[in-house]
Structure formats: C-alpha cells, structure tokens
Scaffold this motif. Structure first.
Motif, PDB file in Angstrom:
ATOM      1  N   VAL A 182       0.843  -1.188   0.000  1.00 29.61           N
ATOM      2  CA  VAL A 182       0.000   0.000   0.000  1.00 29.61           C
ATOM      3  C   VAL A 182       0.883   1.245   0.000  1.00 29.61           C
ATOM      4  N   ASP A 183       0.489   2.273  -0.767  1.00 33.60           N
ATOM      5  CA  ASP A 183       1.244   3.527  -0.823  1.00 33.60           C
ATOM      6  C   ASP A 183       0.877   4.437   0.350  1.00 33.60           C
ATOM      7  N   VAL A 184       1.418   4.134   1.510  1.00 32.86           N
ATOM      8  CA  VAL A 184       1.238   5.005   2.677  1.00 32.86           C
ATOM      9  C   VAL A 184       2.226   6.164   2.558  1.00 32.86           C
ATOM     10  N   PRO A 185       1.810   7.404   2.783  1.00 31.15           N
ATOM     11  CA  PRO A 185       2.738   8.544   2.677  1.00 31.15           C
ATOM     12  C   PRO A 185       3.985   8.335   3.546  1.00 31.15           C
ATOM     13  N   PRO A 186       5.170   8.521   2.969  1.00 27.63           N
ATOM     14  CA  PRO A 186       6.406   8.335   3.753  1.00 27.63           C
ATOM     15  C   PRO A 186       6.451   9.152   5.031  1.00 27.63           C
TER      16      PRO A 186
ATOM     17  N   ALA B 180       5.918   7.783  12.636  1.00 27.03           N
ATOM     18  CA  ALA B 180       5.674   6.634  13.515  1.00 27.03           C
ATOM     19  C   ALA B 180       6.988   6.002  13.966  1.00 27.03           C
ATOM     20  N   LEU B 181       7.949   5.896  13.061  1.00 25.57           N
ATOM     21  CA  LEU B 181       9.233   5.287  13.409  1.00 25.57           C
ATOM     22  C   LEU B 181      10.026   6.170  14.381  1.00 25.57           C
ATOM     23  N   VAL B 182       9.987   7.472  14.167  1.00 28.31           N
ATOM     24  CA  VAL B 182      10.677   8.388  15.081  1.00 28.31           C
ATOM     25  C   VAL B 182      10.071   8.293  16.479  1.00 28.31           C
ATOM     26  N   LEU B 183       8.753   8.251  16.565  1.00 26.88           N
ATOM     27  CA  LEU B 183       8.091   8.126  17.865  1.00 26.88           C
ATOM     28  C   LEU B 183       8.443   6.816  18.546  1.00 26.88           C
ATOM     29  N   ALA B 184       8.708   5.786  17.734  1.00 23.01           N
ATOM     30  CA  ALA B 184       9.077   4.481  18.291  1.00 23.01           C
ATOM     31  C   ALA B 184      10.580   4.363  18.544  1.00 23.01           C
ATOM     32  N   GLY B 185      11.324   5.461  18.334  1.00 26.37           N
ATOM     33  CA  GLY B 185      12.770   5.437  18.548  1.00 26.37           C
ATOM     34  C   GLY B 185      13.532   4.709  17.463  1.00 26.37           C
ATOM     35  N   GLN B 186      12.945   4.590  16.273  1.00 30.31           N
ATOM     36  CA  GLN B 186      13.567   3.865  15.164  1.00 30.31           C
ATOM     37  C   GLN B 186      13.746   4.780  13.946  1.00 30.31           C
ATOM     38  N   GLY B 187      14.182   6.008  14.198  1.00 30.86           N
ATOM     39  CA  GLY B 187      14.311   6.972  13.115  1.00 30.86           C
ATOM     40  C   GLY B 187      15.279   6.564  12.025  1.00 30.86           C
TER      41      GLY B 187
END
Length: 306
Positions: free
Chosen positions: A245-249, A255-262
């Motif tokens: 699915v083309d989810v906006p980057p 979401a990744l930054v909030l999860a500490g996975q930037g």
C-alpha cells in the motif's frame, strides 16, 4: 594448495566464506570468538603476542580479515572495545602478516564510511562522511591500514553495503518475517534505490582479491532495488502476492521516530547506491549471482529454519 586465514570465521560472512574456500580446495585457518567454531589453538582476535601471531600466520598465503563490531548499539556503548576490535586489531594483524611474508591481506570495511545516503552512486574516490561511531571506526582503520609501509603484503580494502543471504542476522531478519506474512504492507511508496550485496557475490570478490589486488574495492549486486521492489521480490520468492500500500512516507517516518527507530526511516526512503564499475574494470569481475537467485535462496533458508 593455498592456505587462507579467516578472522571472524564464526560470523555470518565468515561461515559462508570458509565453506566456499574449502569447496575450492583451499586450506583454511579460522580465528573466531564463537565457541562452536574450531579455531587456531591459543590465538584470538585480540591476541597481539608477536610470537603467537607469527606461528598462526606461518605458511599463510592470504588473510581475510572479516572480524569487527558492526552492531550500532554495541559500537556506541563501548568506544574502547570498538577501537580495539575495529581499528587496533586489523592494524596489528596486517603488520604481523607483512612480517610473516603473507602475500595478500583482504580487509572488510563498509560503504558507510562514505555516508548513510548518496546523491549519486558512491565511488571509491568520494570523501569520507561517517554518520555513526561504527562508520567512524572504519574510516580510522582504513586510513591507518592504507598508510602502513608494507614490504611483502598487498592490501585490499573492500566496502560492501548491507550483506544478505542464508543465515543473515542483520536488518533483513524482520524484513523476511514481514515479507512472509499474508498482510498488506505499507511500503509501496518506498521507492529510493538501494544497493545490496548477496553473500555469494561478496565472497566471490573476496576470493578473487585473495589471488591479488591492492587498493579500495566497492562491491554490490549490480542490480539496485527500492525497498518496495525488494519486498515484492521477497514475496515472489515466498510464493505470495506483493500486496503493498502507498502510505505517505511522512506518516511512516513520524511513527518510526516516535518508536525510537528513526534510522530505519532513512533506510526505507533515502537512496544509498554503490558504484562497482571500477572493481569490474580493475579485476575483470562481475557478480556471479543474480538478485532473484540470492533472494530465492535466502527465502528457502528462512522457511526451512522456522
């Protein structure tokens, strides 16, 4: 018969390389910290005793120096250990190899010495731009090794991008789990080109350099993929539909930054390409394994190991 010594023989790349060398009829001496690897008695990576190093290097034609700390968390946590393993150890072993008359020393660096993203494919002449302590340690090691006044030993420095294949322990492991799931994945918009290298292609180059070569050599599969394309290829290897699915980057980055996975976001959406043309021209070498073949082999291993 060629005698090869491999440090880091218990690691992912080392296990593949030692098996490959033995299939070619070479005699292999192993140096490893892994307890299940039969290594040269009394010698480990950080054993800098000259007499013991001279003994284990006696009669060796080529050293493949693969050992090092690569995990980003470990690299940041233990700067002294990082210095000893990634910088001091290869320099000590190179000097010992030169004194012992070893013809060839092949040292595994990383394309990360040039940065974590590329505006164009990285060439060997590009300036250093390390982005983390691990990459900085590889830069320092490269500079020190290339400055060594060698008398008998030729030094080849190899810069791979992310290495993958059966037994991988890298960031490919969670990607394999995702690709083998039945669920739609949100990476359709991850279209930045990324260079990778199959362990079979890397080891083919290492063996070629073991026969002679000096300087810096870039290695990759020669077939760059986007993350979306890679997932599509993996799902094909697993016999699954692509279903992306083309989810906006920007949403995924947030979401990744909030999860500490930037840092994962960078690997998903920013380019990192490696130019291997100089390696092709200098050695007459081309990657023997296609991306489709390598991914299919890795998928078969992953399914069988679950």
């Amino acid at each position: 018969m060629t005698t090869a010594l491999v440090t880091g023989a218990g690691g992912f790349i080392g296990r593949h390389l030692t098996r490959h060398l033995e299939r070619m009829g070479q005699r292999v001496r192993r140096v490893s910290s892994q307890p299940d690897v039969a290594t040269e008695a009394g010698v480990d990576l950080l054993d800098f005793d000259e007499s013991r190093l001279a003994r284990v290097l006696e009669g060796v034609d080529v050293v493949h120096f693969l050992a090092g700390i690569a995990h980003e968390v470990l690299a940041a946590r233990d700067p002294d250990g990082l210095q000893r393993v990634n910088v001091t150890a290869p320099r000590v072993w190179l000097r010992a190899a030169d004194r012992a008359g070893v013809a060839q020393f092949v040292w595994l660096s990383s394309i990360k010495v040039l940065g974590d993203r590329s505006e164009r494919p990285f060439s060997p002449e590009d300036p250093y731009r390390p982005g983390d302590p691990y990459a900085a340690s590889k830069v320092e090691a490269e500079q020190r090794l290339l400055d060594e006044p060698l008398r008998t030993t030729a030094l080849a420095v190899v810069r791979p991008p992310l290495v993958y294949g059966p037994g991988t322990r890298s960031s490919f492991a969670p990607l394999l789990r995702l690709a083998d799931s039945p669920w739609p994945l949100p990476f359709g918009a991850a279209r930045a080109p990324r260079s990778l290298v199959a362990v079979g292609n890397l080891n083919d180059l290492l063996v070629r350099l073991g026969q002679g070569g000096s300087g810096i050599f870039h290695v990759a599969d020669g077939e760059d993929l986007t993350v979306s394309g890679l997932i599509g290829e993996l799902r094909r290897a697993f016999g699954r539909p692509s279903r992306q699915v083309d989810v906006p980057p920007a949403w995924i980055r947030r979401a990744l930054v909030l999860a500490g996975q930037g840092r994962i976001a960078q690997r998903l959406f920013e380019p990192l390409q490696v130019d291997i043309e100089a390696t092709r021209q200098r050695l007459g070498w081309s990657p023997p394994v296609t991306v489709a073949e390598a991914l299919r082999e890795m998928a078969e291993w992953f399914r069988s190991s679950r």
